[in-house]
Design a protein around this motif. Structure first.
Motif, mmCIF file in Angstrom:
data_model
loop_
_atom_site.group_PDB
_atom_site.id
_atom_site.type_symbol
_atom_site.label_atom_id
_atom_site.label_comp_id
_atom_site.label_asym_id
_atom_site.label_seq_id
_atom_site.Cartn_x
_atom_site.Cartn_y
_atom_site.Cartn_z
ATOM 1 N N PRO A 55 43.884 46.056 30.150
ATOM 2 C CA PRO A 55 44.350 45.234 31.286
ATOM 3 C C PRO A 55 43.236 44.731 32.191
ATOM 4 O O PRO A 55 43.477 44.107 33.205
ATOM 5 C CB PRO A 55 45.244 46.218 32.045
ATOM 6 N N ALA A 58 43.107 40.993 32.945
ATOM 7 C CA ALA A 58 44.082 40.550 33.949
ATOM 8 C C ALA A 58 43.643 40.977 35.346
ATOM 9 O O ALA A 58 43.797 40.221 36.319
ATOM 10 C CB ALA A 58 45.455 41.126 33.624
ATOM 11 N N LEU A 59 43.081 42.182 35.441
ATOM 12 C CA LEU A 59 42.614 42.648 36.762
ATOM 13 C C LEU A 59 41.438 41.798 37.254
ATOM 14 O O LEU A 59 41.314 41.514 38.457
ATOM 15 C CB LEU A 59 42.209 44.123 36.684
ATOM 16 N N ALA A 61 41.064 38.669 36.536
ATOM 17 C CA ALA A 61 41.673 37.410 36.989
ATOM 18 C C ALA A 61 42.292 37.600 38.374
ATOM 19 O O ALA A 61 42.198 36.712 39.235
ATOM 20 C CB ALA A 61 42.730 36.958 35.990
ATOM 21 N N ALA A 62 42.919 38.771 38.595
ATOM 22 C CA ALA A 62 43.511 39.045 39.917
ATOM 23 C C ALA A 62 42.420 39.086 40.983
ATOM 24 O O ALA A 62 42.590 38.550 42.097
ATOM 25 C CB ALA A 62 44.275 40.363 39.891
ATOM 26 N N ALA A 64 39.542 37.534 40.864
ATOM 27 C CA ALA A 64 39.086 36.151 41.079
ATOM 28 C C ALA A 64 40.065 35.402 41.968
ATOM 29 O O ALA A 64 39.666 34.644 42.868
ATOM 30 C CB ALA A 64 38.936 35.444 39.728
ATOM 31 N N GLY A 65 41.368 35.639 41.746
ATOM 32 C CA GLY A 65 42.387 34.997 42.592
ATOM 33 C C GLY A 65 42.270 35.432 44.038
ATOM 34 O O GLY A 65 42.360 34.608 44.962
ATOM 35 N N GLY B 20 44.979 30.971 44.774
ATOM 36 C CA GLY B 20 44.369 32.297 44.637
ATOM 37 C C GLY B 20 45.410 33.401 44.703
ATOM 38 O O GLY B 20 45.406 34.337 43.887
ATOM 39 N N VAL B 21 46.329 33.281 45.673
ATOM 40 C CA VAL B 21 47.384 34.299 45.812
ATOM 41 C C VAL B 21 48.270 34.296 44.563
ATOM 42 O O VAL B 21 48.606 35.356 44.012
ATOM 43 C CB VAL B 21 48.215 34.035 47.087
ATOM 44 N N LEU B 23 47.503 33.269 41.524
ATOM 45 C CA LEU B 23 46.760 33.808 40.377
ATOM 46 C C LEU B 23 46.712 35.335 40.452
ATOM 47 O O LEU B 23 46.930 36.025 39.448
ATOM 48 C CB LEU B 23 45.345 33.216 40.363
ATOM 49 N N ALA B 24 46.434 35.863 41.653
ATOM 50 C CA ALA B 24 46.325 37.316 41.806
ATOM 51 C C ALA B 24 47.661 37.993 41.481
ATOM 52 O O ALA B 24 47.704 38.994 40.746
ATOM 53 C CB ALA B 24 45.880 37.646 43.227
ATOM 54 N N ALA B 27 48.460 37.666 37.730
ATOM 55 C CA ALA B 27 47.569 38.502 36.913
ATOM 56 C C ALA B 27 47.954 39.973 37.043
ATOM 57 O O ALA B 27 47.951 40.719 36.053
ATOM 58 C CB ALA B 27 46.122 38.277 37.345
ATOM 59 N N LEU B 28 48.314 40.397 38.272
ATOM 60 C CA LEU B 28 48.714 41.800 38.461
ATOM 61 C C LEU B 28 50.019 42.091 37.712
ATOM 62 O O LEU B 28 50.182 43.161 37.119
ATOM 63 C CB LEU B 28 48.869 42.099 39.960
ATOM 64 N N ALA B 31 49.146 42.439 34.146
ATOM 65 C CA ALA B 31 48.487 43.724 33.887
ATOM 66 C C ALA B 31 49.514 44.856 33.846
ATOM 67 O O ALA B 31 49.353 45.832 33.104
ATOM 68 C CB ALA B 31 47.437 43.995 34.959
#
Lengths: 212, 171
Positions: A55, A58-59, A61-62, A64-65, B20-21, B23-24, B27-28, B31
């Protein structure tokens, strides 16, 4: 953010856009070695690497977001603070045990009040920076449209001298910007012609005596 | 351009914050093995996995990026009109408002209609250029009106005042 900062930011972004567009065009035309124009953009190798790194991918990417969101929030706060005009500057002086920083807002407001004491000055904005005994003074005055501006410099000069005497300082640098309000309501001259109020001395009846 | 820059920066800030929010969060969720909220990352990956570099859409997108980037670059690097004009002794005049004021002065001369003023500059010197519709015989009066207004505003006396008067077209 200052105009220069905006300019630097958008120049950097434009360079990034040009670089990205140029590289994509070069790949499209097959000008870059190592990548064939027939290759897909997101290859199977890249997708496999993403899946294998899960994972953590994905983390990442998080993260980076979150970084992008923090950057956006920082930009937004800088822009809104500048729009509110809340900045009055900071006076700073290095000492033996560190640096003394003084928010200049109360001092700046006092001078703003003094400047707007003259009805010709509709609004005044003062920013103080630099060393407290020798501050840099940035003044912006908005002059009423129907005001005669003769003597305005003297008024500003007197207000600054009064301020300097009261605060016990001597401005090292003075920068004044005058913004003139748009011409006010017009009036109709005796001839029936519409004449803006502040240039009414140009009325046809008086023209002959003031001409070049 | 300054206003455009500020507006563009505001838009960029909002886009960065929202993107950004999003994407975060997505992505979480990915995951944690949860389904996505708003985006279809799998669909995007499949589309990019099927699109080749020599696709016409890629060429168009690359050209758009390149041209937009070049346009922004030229707009940022060209010489901008000054925001304020030097009036001597640390005093400055806001350029736009000065132009409006001088245009009002020029337009108040009888026989002159629709006067526009733009400030021209070379080095430290600047001078107004008046473009108006009206009787060319009033040229001297227009120049006098503009000089007089400048004199009232500041102590600055420009070397010249350009006046371009064109006759009003008959309806």
């Amino acid at each position: 953010m200052s105009n220069a900062a905006h300019r630097v930011l958008w120049t950097a972004l434009a360079l990034l856009l040009v670089a990205a567009g140029g590289v994509a065009l070069a790949l499209n035309l097959g000008l870059l070695p190592g990548v064939e124009p027939g290759d897909v953009i997101l290859g199977a190798g890249l997708r496999r690497a993403w899946r294998l790194a899960a994972p953590w991918s994905a983390l990442a990417a998080a993260a980076a977001g979150l970084l992008a969101a923090a950057g956006g929030l920082w930009l937004l706060r800088r822009e809104l603070r500048a729009a509110r005009g809340a900045w009055h500057g900071t006076l700073a002086r290095p000492g033996r045990r560190g640096r003394t920083r003084l928010a200049a807002a109360p001092l700046a407001r006092a001078l703003e009040r003094d400047l707007t004491g003259d009805p010709r000055v509709r609004r005044a904005r003062v920013v103080l920076t630099g060393d407290p005994p020798r501050p840099d003074l940035w003044v912006r005055v908005e002059i009423a449209a129907d005001a005669r501006t003769a003597g305005l410099r003297e008024h500003v000069g007197t207000a600054i001298r009064r301020y300097a005497d009261t605060a016990g300082c001597r401005p090292a640098h003075l920068d004044v910007t005058a913004r003139l309000d748009a011409p006010g309501p017009v009036h109709v001259a005796a001839s029936g012609r519409i004449v803006p109020r502040e240039t009414s001395w140009l009325r046809p009846g008086r023209r002959g005596s003031r001409g070049p | 351009m300054r206003t455009a820059n500020r507006l563009a920066t505001l838009l960029l800030a909002v886009a960065l914050l929202a993107g950004g929010v999003l994407l975060a969060v997505e992505a979480l969720l990915a995951a944690a093995g949860r389904p996505a909220l708003l985006t279809d990352a799998g669909g995007w990956a499949a589309t990019l996995g099927d699109t080749r570099w020599d696709d016409p859409a890629v060429r168009v997108s690359a050209l758009v990026l390149l041209l937009v980037g070049l346009a922004v670059l030229v707009a940022e690097l060209r010489r901008w009109s000054p925001q304020r004009l030097d009036a001597g002794d640390g005093w400055h005049l806001h350029r736009r408002s000065t132009e409006r004021r001088l245009a009002a002065a020029a337009g108040s001369v009888p026989g002159v209609h629709r006067a526009r003023v733009r400030v021209r500059r070379r080095g430290d010197h600047w001078w107004p250029r008046v473009v108006a519709t009206g009787d060319p015989a009033t040229r001297a009066e227009v120049e006098f009106a503009v000089r007089q207004e400048l004199h009232r505003l500041t102590a600055y006396r420009p070397d010249r005042v350009e006046v371009r008067l064109s006759r009003r077209r008959a309806a």
